[in-house]
Design a protein around this motif. Structure first.
Motif, PDB file in Angstrom:
ATOM      1  N   ILE A  74       0.842  -1.203   0.000  1.00  0.00           N
ATOM      2  CA  ILE A  74       0.000   0.000   0.000  1.00  0.00           C
ATOM      3  C   ILE A  74       0.874   1.250   0.000  1.00  0.00           C
ATOM      4  O   ILE A  74       0.613   2.211  -0.727  1.00  0.00           O
ATOM      5  N   TRP A  75       1.917   1.233   0.828  1.00  0.00           N
ATOM      6  CA  TRP A  75       2.821   2.386   0.915  1.00  0.00           C
ATOM      7  C   TRP A  75       3.431   2.695  -0.448  1.00  0.00           C
ATOM      8  O   TRP A  75       3.465   3.846  -0.894  1.00  0.00           O
ATOM      9  N   THR A  76       3.913   1.662  -1.137  1.00  0.00           N
ATOM     10  CA  THR A  76       4.550   1.845  -2.447  1.00  0.00           C
ATOM     11  C   THR A  76       3.559   2.367  -3.468  1.00  0.00           C
ATOM     12  O   THR A  76       3.877   3.277  -4.256  1.00  0.00           O
ATOM     13  N   GLU A  77       2.358   1.832  -3.463  1.00  0.00           N
ATOM     14  CA  GLU A  77       1.345   2.261  -4.425  1.00  0.00           C
ATOM     15  C   GLU A  77       0.940   3.716  -4.189  1.00  0.00           C
ATOM     16  O   GLU A  77       0.770   4.486  -5.142  1.00  0.00           O
ATOM     17  N   LEU A  78       0.791   4.112  -2.945  1.00  0.00           N
ATOM     18  CA  LEU A  78       0.435   5.496  -2.642  1.00  0.00           C
ATOM     19  C   LEU A  78       1.573   6.450  -3.008  1.00  0.00           C
ATOM     20  O   LEU A  78       1.340   7.566  -3.475  1.00  0.00           O
ATOM     21  N   ALA A  79       2.815   6.003  -2.793  1.00  0.00           N
ATOM     22  CA  ALA A  79       3.958   6.825  -3.198  1.00  0.00           C
ATOM     23  C   ALA A  79       3.973   6.999  -4.711  1.00  0.00           C
ATOM     24  O   ALA A  79       4.258   8.098  -5.219  1.00  0.00           O
ATOM     25  N   GLU A  80       3.661   5.946  -5.448  1.00  0.00           N
ATOM     26  CA  GLU A  80       3.618   6.029  -6.905  1.00  0.00           C
ATOM     27  C   GLU A  80       2.505   6.959  -7.387  1.00  0.00           C
ATOM     28  O   GLU A  80       2.628   7.593  -8.448  1.00  0.00           O
ATOM     29  N   LEU A  81       1.441   7.068  -6.600  1.00  0.00           N
ATOM     30  CA  LEU A  81       0.360   8.000  -6.934  1.00  0.00           C
ATOM     31  C   LEU A  81       0.756   9.456  -6.681  1.00  0.00           C
ATOM     32  O   LEU A  81       0.039  10.371  -7.078  1.00  0.00           O
ATOM     33  N   GLY A  82       1.878   9.672  -5.975  1.00  0.00           N
ATOM     34  CA  GLY A  82       2.338  11.025  -5.701  1.00  0.00           C
ATOM     35  C   GLY A  82       1.896  11.567  -4.358  1.00  0.00           C
ATOM     36  O   GLY A  82       2.050  12.766  -4.097  1.00  0.00           O
ATOM     37  N   VAL A  83       1.377  10.702  -3.493  1.00  0.00           N
ATOM     38  CA  VAL A  83       0.873  11.169  -2.198  1.00  0.00           C
ATOM     39  C   VAL A  83       2.003  11.724  -1.339  1.00  0.00           C
ATOM     40  O   VAL A  83       1.854  12.772  -0.701  1.00  0.00           O
ATOM     41  N   VAL A  84       3.135  11.030  -1.295  1.00  0.00           N
ATOM     42  CA  VAL A  84       4.264  11.522  -0.504  1.00  0.00           C
ATOM     43  C   VAL A  84       4.828  12.800  -1.125  1.00  0.00           C
ATOM     44  O   VAL A  84       5.175  13.746  -0.413  1.00  0.00           O
ATOM     45  N   GLY A  85       4.910  12.842  -2.428  1.00  0.00           N
ATOM     46  CA  GLY A  85       5.408  14.039  -3.109  1.00  0.00           C
ATOM     47  C   GLY A  85       4.583  15.270  -2.831  1.00  0.00           C
ATOM     48  O   GLY A  85       5.099  16.398  -2.820  1.00  0.00           O
ATOM     49  N   ALA A  86       3.279  15.081  -2.584  1.00  0.00           N
ATOM     50  CA  ALA A  86       2.400  16.220  -2.292  1.00  0.00           C
ATOM     51  C   ALA A  86       2.729  16.865  -0.954  1.00  0.00           C
ATOM     52  O   ALA A  86       2.290  17.983  -0.685  1.00  0.00           O
ATOM     53  N   LEU A  87       3.512  16.189  -0.118  1.00  0.00           N
ATOM     54  CA  LEU A  87       3.837  16.709   1.208  1.00  0.00           C
ATOM     55  C   LEU A  87       5.163  17.463   1.225  1.00  0.00           C
ATOM     56  O   LEU A  87       5.568  17.967   2.272  1.00  0.00           O
ATOM     57  N   PHE A  88       5.832  17.556   0.062  1.00  0.00           N
ATOM     58  CA  PHE A  88       7.099  18.267  -0.041  1.00  0.00           C
ATOM     59  C   PHE A  88       6.993  19.368  -1.099  1.00  0.00           C
ATOM     60  O   PHE A  88       6.229  19.255  -2.054  1.00  0.00           O
ATOM     61  N   THR A  89       7.783  20.412  -0.911  1.00  0.00           N
ATOM     62  CA  THR A  89       7.814  21.513  -1.878  1.00  0.00           C
ATOM     63  C   THR A  89       8.611  21.116  -3.120  1.00  0.00           C
ATOM     64  O   THR A  89       9.348  20.120  -3.119  1.00  0.00           O
ATOM     65  N   GLU A  90       8.519  21.935  -4.162  1.00  0.00           N
ATOM     66  CA  GLU A  90       9.184  21.617  -5.424  1.00  0.00           C
ATOM     67  C   GLU A  90      10.704  21.564  -5.281  1.00  0.00           C
ATOM     68  O   GLU A  90      11.359  20.751  -5.930  1.00  0.00           O
ATOM     69  N   ASP A  91      11.289  22.438  -4.444  1.00  0.00           N
ATOM     70  CA  ASP A  91      12.747  22.439  -4.314  1.00  0.00           C
ATOM     71  C   ASP A  91      13.275  21.198  -3.612  1.00  0.00           C
ATOM     72  O   ASP A  91      14.485  20.953  -3.594  1.00  0.00           O
ATOM     73  N   CYS A  92      12.364  20.393  -3.035  1.00  0.00           N
ATOM     74  CA  CYS A  92      12.765  19.118  -2.409  1.00  0.00           C
ATOM     75  C   CYS A  92      12.384  17.923  -3.274  1.00  0.00           C
ATOM     76  O   CYS A  92      12.520  16.772  -2.841  1.00  0.00           O
ATOM     77  N   GLY A  93      11.871  18.187  -4.469  1.00  0.00           N
ATOM     78  CA  GLY A  93      11.483  17.109  -5.362  1.00  0.00           C
ATOM     79  C   GLY A  93      10.011  16.780  -5.341  1.00  0.00           C
ATOM     80  O   GLY A  93       9.562  15.865  -6.038  1.00  0.00           O
ATOM     81  N   GLY A  94       9.230  17.518  -4.537  1.00  0.00           N
ATOM     82  CA  GLY A  94       7.794  17.281  -4.470  1.00  0.00           C
ATOM     83  C   GLY A  94       7.025  18.246  -5.339  1.00  0.00           C
ATOM     84  O   GLY A  94       7.569  18.875  -6.241  1.00  0.00           O
ATOM     85  N   PHE A  95       5.723  18.398  -5.043  1.00  0.00           N
ATOM     86  CA  PHE A  95       4.911  19.326  -5.834  1.00  0.00           C
ATOM     87  C   PHE A  95       3.855  20.019  -4.972  1.00  0.00           C
ATOM     88  O   PHE A  95       2.866  20.526  -5.477  1.00  0.00           O
ATOM     89  N   GLY A  96       4.090  20.059  -3.658  1.00  0.00           N
ATOM     90  CA  GLY A  96       3.102  20.680  -2.773  1.00  0.00           C
ATOM     91  C   GLY A  96       3.780  21.235  -1.543  1.00  0.00           C
ATOM     92  O   GLY A  96       4.552  22.164  -1.613  1.00  0.00           O
ATOM     93  N   GLY A  97       3.457  20.636  -0.397  1.00  0.00           N
ATOM     94  CA  GLY A  97       4.117  20.995   0.848  1.00  0.00           C
ATOM     95  C   GLY A  97       3.485  22.127   1.621  1.00  0.00           C
ATOM     96  O   GLY A  97       3.924  22.423   2.729  1.00  0.00           O
TER      97      GLY A  97
END
Length: 377
Positions: free
Chosen positions: A43-66
Motif C-alpha cells: 500500500i505504501w509503495t502504491e500510494l507513493a507512486e500515486l504522488g501522495v508523498v510528493g504532495a507533502l514536499f515543496t518543489e525544491d525538495c522534489g515534491g509538488f506541494g508541501g
C-alpha cells in the motif's frame, strides 16, 4: 478568500479517494493491523507512486506541494479511510526537518522518501516531556570529529520500520531551554541504539529508544549546532494541521456510517433516524462537522504565516477538533449501540483514531492554554 481547491489539489483528492475506496477496505486494514510490521509495504509503495508523498514536499525538495492546503487535502482523505501507514511521521515530521535543515547530501535522501523506498522517523519526545517541545534531556557531546549521544526517546512512531532516525539532543543550555537543541540523522541499526517496539491502540507501531554512547560523525548533524528548535516547532505545527485534517476525515466517516445506520435500523416499523431525539443528535454532529472543517481550513491557510499567527491558529484548531472529535466519536458509538464496538465494523477503528488523535502534539487543555498565552503576547 477563495477556499476552493485548485485543479491540482482537486485531482489529487479525487485520485486518492478513489484508490482508498477500492483498496483500503475494513478487512484490508484489519489484516494490516494483525501483522507484526503494522503497515503494508505494498500500500505504501502504491500510494507513493500515486504522488501522495510528493504532495507533502515543496518543489525544491522534489515534491509538488508541501503547503498547508496540500497537507489538509492528503490527510483528510487518509483520515476518511482510516489509513495506518506513517505518512505523518515519515514525510511531514522527519522528512520535513531534513528538508528544512539538511545540506545537499542529506536532502538527497528525500528523493528516496518521496518514491517510497526510504522511511524515516522523528525521535523527539521523551518520557518526562509531555507536550513541551523544548524539554530535551538527551545529550550530544562532541569528541574530536565525532558526536556521542546518550538518552531516551518515547513513543517514536514508525521507529521500527525507519531506515533513518531524526533524533534531537541537547548540545548546550538548561534542560528546558529552546536554544541548544540539535538534530541528528542516525541509522536505525547504529551501535548503542536500542529500539523496543509496540503496537498503538489506533493502529501503527511506535517504540521506546535508548541511546547509549551512540557515536556518529559530526556530518550527521542537521543544520547549525543548537539551533533546531524553530524548525521542530514549525514541523510540529504542520503535523498538527495534518492530524486535524485527518481527524476531520475520520469524523466524516463516523457521521456517514451513523446516518446510514439510523436510516437502516428499524424499530416499531420505521427507521430509528426518524425519531426526533436521534434526529436532533445527528443534527448536532453535522453542525460540529462544519465548525471542524472551518477550523482546519483556517489552520491550513495560516501555516505559512509568521510564528505567532501560525501557532495561534494551529492551537485554536487543535482545541476545537479535539472537542468536536470526541463528541462525534462518542455519539456515533452511542447511536449505533453494541455493533460499533466490534473490530469487524468500520466505526470501531475510526472512533479510536478520532479519540487518540487529540493526544498527539498536545490535547485540548494544552492548546487552550497555549492559545491564551499566544493571544496575550
Amino acid at each position: 478568500m477563495n477556499f476552493d481547491l485548485t485543479d491540482e489539489r482537486q485531482m489529487l483528492q479525487d485520485t486518492l479517494r478513489r484508490f482508498l475506496t477500492d483498496r483500503y477496505t475494513t478487512q484490508v486494514r484489519n489484516d494490516i493491523l494483525s501483522i507484526e510490521a503494522g503497515q503494508s509495504v505494498e500500500i505504501w509503495t502504491e500510494l507513493a507512486e500515486l504522488g501522495v508523498v510528493g504532495a507533502l514536499f515543496t518543489e525544491d525538495c522534489g515534491g509538488f506541494g508541501g503547503l498547508g492546503f496540500d497537507l489538509a487535502v492528503v490527510f483528510e482523505e487518509l483520515g476518511r479511510a482510516g489509513v495506518v501507514e506513517p505518512f505523518l511521521d515519515n514525510a511531514v515530521l522527519a522528512g520535513g526537518l531534513v528538508a528544512a535543515l539538511g545540506d545537499e547530501t542529506q536532502r538527497a535522501q528525500l528523493d528516496e522518501v518521496i518514491q517510497g523506498r526510504l522511511q524515516m522517523a522523528l525521535a523527539h519526545g521523551e518520557p518526562t516531556t509531555r507536550y513541551d517541545l523544548s524539554r530535551v534531556n538527551t545529550t550530544a557531546v562532541e569528541k574530536e570529529e565525532s558526536i556521542v549521544l546518550n538518552g531516551r526517546k518515547a513513543v517514536v512512531v514508525n521507529a521500527e520500520a525507519a531506515d533513518v532516525l531524526v533524533i534531537s539532543a541537547r548540545e548546550a543550555g538548561a534542560v528546558d531551554d529552546e536554544a541548544g537543541i540539535s538534530l541528528f540523522l542516525i541509522p536505525r541499526d547504529a551501535q548503542g541504539l536500542t529500539v523496543e517496539g509496540y503496537a498503538l491502540l489506533a493502529g501503527g507501531r511506535a517504540a521506546e529508544i535508548v541511546l547509549e554512547d551512540v557515536t556518529i560523525p559530526a556530518s550527521a548533524r542537521l543544520g547549525v549546532s543548537g539551533e533546531a528548535f524553530a524548525a521542530i516547532e514549525d514541523r510540529i505545527a504542520a503535523a498538527n494541521v495534518a492530524i486535524c485534517a485527518e481527524t476531520l476525515g475520520a469524523m466524516e466517516t463516523a457521521t456517514r456510517l451513523t446516518q446510514e445506520y439510523l436510516m437502516t435500523r428499524k424499530q416499531f416499523g420505521r427507521p430509528i433516524g426518524s425519531f426526533q431525539a436521534l434526529a436532533h443528535r445527528m443534527s448536532d454532529l453535522l453542525i460540529e462537522m462544519e465548525q471542524a472543517r472551518s477550523a482546519v481550513i483556517n489552520a491550513a491557510g495560516h501555516l505559512e504565516s509568521d510564528r505567532v499567527i501560525r501557532e495561534r491558529h494551529v492551537s485554536a484548531a487543535k482545541n476545537l477538533i479535539g472537542r468536536a472529535g470526541r463528541l462525534v466519536a462518542e455519539d456515533s458509538i452511542q447511536m449505533h449501540g453494541g455493533i460499533a464496538m466490534t473490530q469487524e465494523y468500520e466505526l470501531a477503528h475510526i472512533a479510536k483514531r478520532i479519540v487518540m488523535a487529540e493526544h498527539r502534539f498536545g490535547d485540548c487543555d494544552h492548546h487552550l492554554e497555549r492559545f491564551i498565552a499566544l493571544s496575550a503576547a
